[in-house]
Motif scaffolding. Structure first.
Motif, PDB file in Angstrom:
ATOM      1  N   ILE A   8       0.851  -1.186   0.000  1.00 17.40           N
ATOM      2  CA  ILE A   8       0.000   0.000   0.000  1.00 17.40           C
ATOM      3  C   ILE A   8       0.891   1.242   0.000  1.00 17.40           C
ATOM      4  CG2 ILE A   8      -0.161   0.056   2.531  1.00 17.40           C
ATOM      5  CD1 ILE A   8      -3.061   1.094   2.202  1.00 17.40           C
ATOM      6  N   TRP A   9       0.434   2.275  -0.703  1.00 16.24           N
ATOM      7  CA  TRP A   9       1.050   3.597  -0.631  1.00 16.24           C
ATOM      8  C   TRP A   9       0.349   4.361   0.485  1.00 16.24           C
ATOM      9  CZ3 TRP A   9       5.388   5.020  -2.979  1.00 16.24           C
ATOM     10  CH2 TRP A   9       5.797   4.309  -4.113  1.00 16.24           C
ATOM     11  N   LEU A  10       1.122   4.967   1.366  1.00 18.06           N
ATOM     12  CA  LEU A  10       0.587   5.702   2.508  1.00 18.06           C
ATOM     13  C   LEU A  10       0.955   7.175   2.423  1.00 18.06           C
ATOM     14  CD1 LEU A  10       1.751   3.150   5.226  1.00 18.06           C
ATOM     15  CD2 LEU A  10      -0.591   3.481   4.415  1.00 18.06           C
ATOM     16  N   PRO A  11       0.090   8.040   2.894  1.00 20.77           N
ATOM     17  CA  PRO A  11       0.439   9.469   2.919  1.00 20.77           C
ATOM     18  C   PRO A  11       1.439   9.766   4.033  1.00 20.77           C
ATOM     19  CG  PRO A  11      -1.685   9.128   3.952  1.00 20.77           C
ATOM     20  CD  PRO A  11      -1.263   7.790   3.401  1.00 20.77           C
ATOM     21  N   ARG A  12       2.089  10.891   3.916  1.00 20.18           N
ATOM     22  CA  ARG A  12       2.974  11.364   4.987  1.00 20.18           C
ATOM     23  C   ARG A  12       2.079  11.977   6.070  1.00 20.18           C
ATOM     24  NH1 ARG A  12       5.430  16.280   6.356  1.00 20.18           N
ATOM     25  NH2 ARG A  12       7.442  16.004   7.372  1.00 20.18           N
ATOM     26  N   SER A  13       1.566  11.108   6.936  1.00 15.49           N
ATOM     27  CA  SER A  13       0.576  11.507   7.926  1.00 15.49           C
ATOM     28  C   SER A  13       0.722  10.622   9.159  1.00 15.49           C
ATOM     29  CB  SER A  13      -0.829  11.332   7.333  1.00 15.49           C
ATOM     30  OG  SER A  13      -1.806  11.344   8.336  1.00 15.49           O
ATOM     31  N   ARG A  14       0.448  11.183  10.315  1.00 13.58           N
ATOM     32  CA  ARG A  14       0.481  10.379  11.547  1.00 13.58           C
ATOM     33  C   ARG A  14      -0.558   9.263  11.513  1.00 13.58           C
ATOM     34  NH1 ARG A  14       3.693  12.422  15.684  1.00 13.58           N
ATOM     35  NH2 ARG A  14       4.446  14.528  15.287  1.00 13.58           N
ATOM     36  N   ARG A  15      -1.590   9.390  10.727  1.00 18.40           N
ATOM     37  CA  ARG A  15      -2.609   8.339  10.590  1.00 18.40           C
ATOM     38  C   ARG A  15      -2.076   7.104   9.863  1.00 18.40           C
ATOM     39  NH1 ARG A  15      -5.588  12.971   8.884  1.00 18.40           N
ATOM     40  NH2 ARG A  15      -5.234  12.215   6.790  1.00 18.40           N
ATOM     41  N   SER A  16      -0.974   7.251   9.171  1.00 20.32           N
ATOM     42  CA  SER A  16      -0.449   6.138   8.378  1.00 20.32           C
ATOM     43  C   SER A  16      -0.024   4.950   9.231  1.00 20.32           C
ATOM     44  CB  SER A  16       0.701   6.612   7.498  1.00 20.32           C
ATOM     45  OG  SER A  16       0.189   7.445   6.479  1.00 20.32           O
ATOM     46  N   SER A  17       0.424   5.185  10.446  1.00 23.69           N
ATOM     47  CA  SER A  17       0.800   4.061  11.317  1.00 23.69           C
ATOM     48  C   SER A  17      -0.414   3.191  11.631  1.00 23.69           C
ATOM     49  CB  SER A  17       1.431   4.576  12.611  1.00 23.69           C
ATOM     50  OG  SER A  17       2.671   5.172  12.328  1.00 23.69           O
ATOM     51  N   ALA A  18      -1.557   3.809  11.858  1.00 23.42           N
ATOM     52  CA  ALA A  18      -2.782   3.045  12.125  1.00 23.42           C
ATOM     53  C   ALA A  18      -3.198   2.250  10.888  1.00 23.42           C
ATOM     54  CB  ALA A  18      -3.904   3.980  12.567  1.00 23.42           C
ATOM     55  N   ILE A  19      -3.047   2.837   9.724  1.00 22.77           N
ATOM     56  CA  ILE A  19      -3.374   2.130   8.476  1.00 22.77           C
ATOM     57  C   ILE A  19      -2.435   0.937   8.307  1.00 22.77           C
ATOM     58  CG2 ILE A  19      -3.478   2.320   5.962  1.00 22.77           C
ATOM     59  CD1 ILE A  19      -4.122   5.359   6.438  1.00 22.77           C
ATOM     60  N   ALA A  20      -1.159   1.131   8.622  1.00 14.43           N
ATOM     61  CA  ALA A  20      -0.188   0.032   8.517  1.00 14.43           C
ATOM     62  C   ALA A  20      -0.542  -1.100   9.479  1.00 14.43           C
ATOM     63  CB  ALA A  20       1.216   0.548   8.800  1.00 14.43           C
ATOM     64  N   ARG A  21      -0.910  -0.773  10.712  1.00 15.21           N
ATOM     65  CA  ARG A  21      -1.308  -1.805  11.672  1.00 15.21           C
ATOM     66  C   ARG A  21      -2.532  -2.574  11.169  1.00 15.21           C
ATOM     67  NH1 ARG A  21      -0.058   2.418  15.163  1.00 15.21           N
ATOM     68  NH2 ARG A  21      -2.261   2.934  15.469  1.00 15.21           N
ATOM     69  N   GLN A  22      -3.492  -1.859  10.615  1.00 17.72           N
ATOM     70  CA  GLN A  22      -4.687  -2.517  10.080  1.00 17.72           C
ATOM     71  C   GLN A  22      -4.307  -3.466   8.945  1.00 17.72           C
ATOM     72  OE1 GLN A  22      -7.493   0.032   8.044  1.00 17.72           O
ATOM     73  NE2 GLN A  22      -9.195  -1.287   8.647  1.00 17.72           N
ATOM     74  N   ARG A  23      -3.402  -3.046   8.083  1.00 18.95           N
ATOM     75  CA  ARG A  23      -2.979  -3.881   6.956  1.00 18.95           C
ATOM     76  C   ARG A  23      -2.284  -5.145   7.455  1.00 18.95           C
ATOM     77  NH1 ARG A  23      -3.013  -3.383   1.122  1.00 18.95           N
ATOM     78  NH2 ARG A  23      -4.388  -1.652   1.486  1.00 18.95           N
ATOM     79  N   VAL A  24      -1.439  -5.010   8.494  1.00 16.20           N
ATOM     80  CA  VAL A  24      -0.780  -6.182   9.086  1.00 16.20           C
ATOM     81  C   VAL A  24      -1.833  -7.138   9.660  1.00 16.20           C
ATOM     82  CG1 VAL A  24       0.699  -6.960  10.993  1.00 16.20           C
ATOM     83  CG2 VAL A  24       1.414  -5.036   9.575  1.00 16.20           C
ATOM     84  N   ALA A  25      -2.779  -6.604  10.404  1.00 16.80           N
ATOM     85  CA  ALA A  25      -3.807  -7.436  11.034  1.00 16.80           C
ATOM     86  C   ALA A  25      -4.631  -8.192  10.004  1.00 16.80           C
ATOM     87  CB  ALA A  25      -4.709  -6.575  11.913  1.00 16.80           C
ATOM     88  N   VAL A  26      -5.019  -7.528   8.931  1.00 14.84           N
ATOM     89  CA  VAL A  26      -5.819  -8.186   7.887  1.00 14.84           C
ATOM     90  C   VAL A  26      -5.004  -9.290   7.217  1.00 14.84           C
ATOM     91  CG1 VAL A  26      -6.885  -7.831   5.619  1.00 14.84           C
ATOM     92  CG2 VAL A  26      -7.367  -6.243   7.502  1.00 14.84           C
ATOM     93  N   LEU A  27      -3.758  -9.005   6.871  1.00 12.55           N
ATOM     94  CA  LEU A  27      -2.921 -10.017   6.222  1.00 12.55           C
ATOM     95  C   LEU A  27      -2.738 -11.230   7.126  1.00 12.55           C
ATOM     96  CD1 LEU A  27      -1.037 -10.992   3.940  1.00 12.55           C
ATOM     97  CD2 LEU A  27       0.814  -9.767   5.126  1.00 12.55           C
ATOM     98  N   LEU A  28      -2.406 -10.996   8.382  1.00 13.33           N
ATOM     99  CA  LEU A  28      -2.127 -12.116   9.283  1.00 13.33           C
ATOM    100  C   LEU A  28      -3.384 -12.900   9.643  1.00 13.33           C
ATOM    101  CD1 LEU A  28       0.633 -10.582  11.557  1.00 13.33           C
ATOM    102  CD2 LEU A  28       0.898 -12.085   9.569  1.00 13.33           C
ATOM    103  N   SER A  29      -4.531 -12.231   9.666  1.00 16.90           N
ATOM    104  CA  SER A  29      -5.774 -12.952   9.975  1.00 16.90           C
ATOM    105  C   SER A  29      -6.183 -13.887   8.842  1.00 16.90           C
ATOM    106  CB  SER A  29      -6.907 -11.975  10.282  1.00 16.90           C
ATOM    107  OG  SER A  29      -7.314 -11.297   9.111  1.00 16.90           O
ATOM    108  N   SER A  30      -5.712 -13.615   7.640  1.00 17.61           N
ATOM    109  CA  SER A  30      -6.038 -14.461   6.503  1.00 17.61           C
ATOM    110  C   SER A  30      -4.937 -15.473   6.187  1.00 17.61           C
ATOM    111  CB  SER A  30      -6.319 -13.601   5.266  1.00 17.61           C
ATOM    112  OG  SER A  30      -5.138 -12.930   4.875  1.00 17.61           O
ATOM    113  N   THR A  31      -3.926 -15.537   7.051  1.00 11.98           N
ATOM    114  CA  THR A  31      -2.798 -16.437   6.856  1.00 11.98           C
ATOM    115  C   THR A  31      -2.824 -17.526   7.928  1.00 11.98           C
ATOM    116  OG1 THR A  31      -1.456 -14.631   5.970  1.00 11.98           O
ATOM    117  CG2 THR A  31      -0.272 -16.553   6.766  1.00 11.98           C
ATOM    118  N   PRO A  32      -2.776 -18.806   7.533  1.00 14.60           N
ATOM    119  CA  PRO A  32      -2.738 -19.855   8.550  1.00 14.60           C
ATOM    120  C   PRO A  32      -1.591 -19.627   9.541  1.00 14.60           C
ATOM    121  CG  PRO A  32      -3.050 -20.809   6.380  1.00 14.60           C
ATOM    122  CD  PRO A  32      -2.750 -19.342   6.175  1.00 14.60           C
ATOM    123  N   GLN A  33      -1.908 -19.646  10.810  1.00 12.69           N
ATOM    124  CA  GLN A  33      -0.976 -19.426  11.914  1.00 12.69           C
ATOM    125  C   GLN A  33      -0.330 -18.043  11.888  1.00 12.69           C
ATOM    126  OE1 GLN A  33       1.768 -22.692  12.356  1.00 12.69           O
ATOM    127  NE2 GLN A  33       0.152 -24.216  12.192  1.00 12.69           N
ATOM    128  N   GLY A  34      -0.935 -17.117  11.172  1.00 15.06           N
ATOM    129  CA  GLY A  34      -0.413 -15.757  11.097  1.00 15.06           C
ATOM    130  C   GLY A  34      -0.436 -15.033  12.431  1.00 15.06           C
TER     131      GLY A  34
END
Length: 130
Positions: A8-34
């Motif tokens: 994902i491309w993220l803006p130069r914004s303090r909100r980007s860390s929250a977006i990154a955490r959400q992206r990690v959570a979604v990826l790992l929740s869809s991965t066996p043993q993630g």
């Protein structure tokens, strides 16, 4: 890109860390043993993206986040446009409010580093091992 990857491309914004955490959570929740990588992955992605926002990305530029997970590790890459500013472990005092992010990365990641990004910038990356 495999189904065990996300970018994902993220803006130069303090909100980007929250977006990154959400992206990690979604990826790992869809991965066996993630879930084995979840706690460390959330924190490390947040730290690397925050550093890119605060120190690595000039105004008007974006941050690129790349995640890849396999049975043995989660790899987090954060690409920014400042190749002249490499990450450095800082000594921070007890009263300092900043300066501990890379120490956290160093302590939680199995490996981490920085390399040039062509044509400009750098990639700061880390891996969380099972």
């Amino acid at each position: 890109m495999s189904r065990n990857s996300s970018t994902i491309w993220l803006p130069r914004s303090r909100r980007s860390s929250a977006i990154a955490r959400q992206r990690v959570a979604v990826l790992l929740s869809s991965t066996p043993q993630g879930e084995r990588f979840l706690d460390s992955g959330l924190l490390l992605a947040s730290e690397l993206v925050t550093n890119a926002v605060l120190h690595g990305t000039p105004v008007g530029r974006l941050i690129y986040l790349a995640l890849d997970v396999d049975p043995d590790r989660l790899r987090i890459e954060v690409h920014d446009a400042r190749g002249d500013r490499r990450p450095a472990l800082a000594a921070s005092g007890l009263d300092d409010e900043t300066g501990r992010g890379l120490r956290i990365v160093e302590s939680l990641a199995a490996r981490w580093g920085c390399c040039p990004r062509r044509p400009l910038g750098k990639i700061v990356w880390c891996e969380v091992a099972a």
